[in-house]
Design a protein around this motif. Structure first.
Motif, PDB file in Angstrom:
ATOM      1  N   VAL A   2       0.851  -1.189   0.000  1.00 49.19           N
ATOM      2  CA  VAL A   2       0.000   0.000   0.000  1.00 49.19           C
ATOM      3  C   VAL A   2       0.882   1.233   0.000  1.00 49.19           C
ATOM      4  CG1 VAL A   2      -1.656   1.349   1.348  1.00 49.19           C
ATOM      5  CG2 VAL A   2      -1.926  -1.138   1.168  1.00 49.19           C
ATOM      6  N   GLN A   3       0.554   2.181  -0.845  1.00 50.50           N
ATOM      7  CA  GLN A   3       1.245   3.471  -0.828  1.00 50.50           C
ATOM      8  C   GLN A   3       0.311   4.551  -0.318  1.00 50.50           C
ATOM      9  OE1 GLN A   3       1.837   1.539  -3.942  1.00 50.50           O
ATOM     10  NE2 GLN A   3       3.559   0.834  -2.718  1.00 50.50           N
ATOM     11  N   LEU A   4       0.825   5.348   0.596  1.00 51.39           N
ATOM     12  CA  LEU A   4       0.128   6.512   1.114  1.00 51.39           C
ATOM     13  C   LEU A   4       0.991   7.721   0.824  1.00 51.39           C
ATOM     14  CD1 LEU A   4      -0.881   5.089   4.626  1.00 51.39           C
ATOM     15  CD2 LEU A   4      -2.317   5.200   2.591  1.00 51.39           C
ATOM     16  N   VAL A   5       0.420   8.721   0.171  1.00 49.58           N
ATOM     17  CA  VAL A   5       1.178   9.907  -0.208  1.00 49.58           C
ATOM     18  C   VAL A   5       0.510  11.134   0.378  1.00 49.58           C
ATOM     19  CG1 VAL A   5       2.083  11.284  -2.095  1.00 49.58           C
ATOM     20  CG2 VAL A   5       1.942   8.789  -2.328  1.00 49.58           C
ATOM     21  N   GLU A   6       1.250  11.813   1.261  1.00 54.00           N
ATOM     22  CA  GLU A   6       0.732  13.032   1.885  1.00 54.00           C
ATOM     23  C   GLU A   6       1.108  14.255   1.061  1.00 54.00           C
ATOM     24  OE1 GLU A   6       2.307  10.490   5.494  1.00 54.00           O
ATOM     25  OE2 GLU A   6       3.013  11.052   3.487  1.00 54.00           O
ATOM     26  N   CYS A  22      -4.128  12.887   2.079  1.00 55.15           N
ATOM     27  CA  CYS A  22      -3.458  11.588   2.012  1.00 55.15           C
ATOM     28  C   CYS A  22      -4.132  10.776   0.920  1.00 55.15           C
ATOM     29  CB  CYS A  22      -3.558  10.871   3.343  1.00 55.15           C
ATOM     30  SG  CYS A  22      -2.928   9.178   3.318  1.00 55.15           S
ATOM     31  N   ALA A  23      -3.375  10.498  -0.132  1.00 53.99           N
ATOM     32  CA  ALA A  23      -3.875   9.688  -1.236  1.00 53.99           C
ATOM     33  C   ALA A  23      -3.413   8.252  -1.058  1.00 53.99           C
ATOM     34  CB  ALA A  23      -3.370  10.247  -2.561  1.00 53.99           C
ATOM     35  N   ALA A  24      -4.361   7.323  -1.144  1.00 54.28           N
ATOM     36  CA  ALA A  24      -4.047   5.902  -0.950  1.00 54.28           C
ATOM     37  C   ALA A  24      -4.060   5.162  -2.288  1.00 54.28           C
ATOM     38  CB  ALA A  24      -5.052   5.278  -0.001  1.00 54.28           C
ATOM     39  N   TRP A 104       2.200   3.373   6.511  1.00 55.76           N
ATOM     40  CA  TRP A 104       2.552   4.757   6.780  1.00 55.76           C
ATOM     41  C   TRP A 104       2.972   5.475   5.504  1.00 55.76           C
ATOM     42  CZ3 TRP A 104       2.009   6.923  11.575  1.00 55.76           C
ATOM     43  CH2 TRP A 104       1.859   6.059  12.661  1.00 55.76           C
ATOM     44  N   GLY A 105       2.651   6.752   5.449  1.00 60.43           N
ATOM     45  CA  GLY A 105       3.170   7.594   4.395  1.00 60.43           C
ATOM     46  C   GLY A 105       4.547   8.114   4.764  1.00 60.43           C
ATOM     47  N   GLN A 106       5.113   8.906   3.870  1.00 61.64           N
ATOM     48  CA  GLN A 106       6.480   9.392   4.080  1.00 61.64           C
ATOM     49  C   GLN A 106       6.518  10.654   4.944  1.00 61.64           C
ATOM     50  OE1 GLN A 106       4.687  10.061   1.440  1.00 61.64           O
ATOM     51  NE2 GLN A 106       4.972  12.263   1.107  1.00 61.64           N
TER      52      GLN A 106
END
Length: 114
Positions: A2-6, A22-24, A104-106
């Motif tokens: 899963v990628q989470l991008v803030e 936050c884009a999932a 978790w996102g970055q």
């Protein structure tokens, strides 16, 4: 995986507002819970706000009445509207999603300073 991008962090003055997103990489409704955490220098990471798949919302006492967590179904994002920002809100903000494990996102930096 899963990628989470803030996104949406930045430098603002006290009293101003910011909106984090936050884009999932998969449907936000596939997670049991999504939330925003933050970590200030020298401090532990702490929960800011969370929302469950059923819509139950929880806020840290320090942000109640100022921050609002929400979901944008069309964009598949979880957002954090932050109003009346204070210098003590300065931190790296992380998006978190949970199903059988935590993702978790970055992180995105929020700095509140005059």
């Amino acid at each position: 995986q899963v990628q989470l991008v803030e996104s949406g962090g930045g430098l603002v003055q006290p009293g101003e507002s910011l909106r984090l997103s936050c884009a999932a990489s998969r449907s936000i409704f596939s997670f049991n819970r999504m939330g925003w955490y933050r970590q200030a220098p020298g401090k532990q990471r702490e929960l800011v706000a969370s929302i469950t798949s059923s819509g139950s919302i929880n806020y840290a006492d320090s942000v109640k009445g100022r921050f609002t967590i929400s979901r944008d179904n069309a964009k598949n994002t979880v957002n954090l509207q932050m109003n009346s920002l204070k210098p003590e809100d300065t931190a790296v903000y992380y998006c978190q999603a949970g199903d059988s494990r935590w993702w978790w996102g970055q992180g995105t930096q929020v700095t509140v300073s005059s």
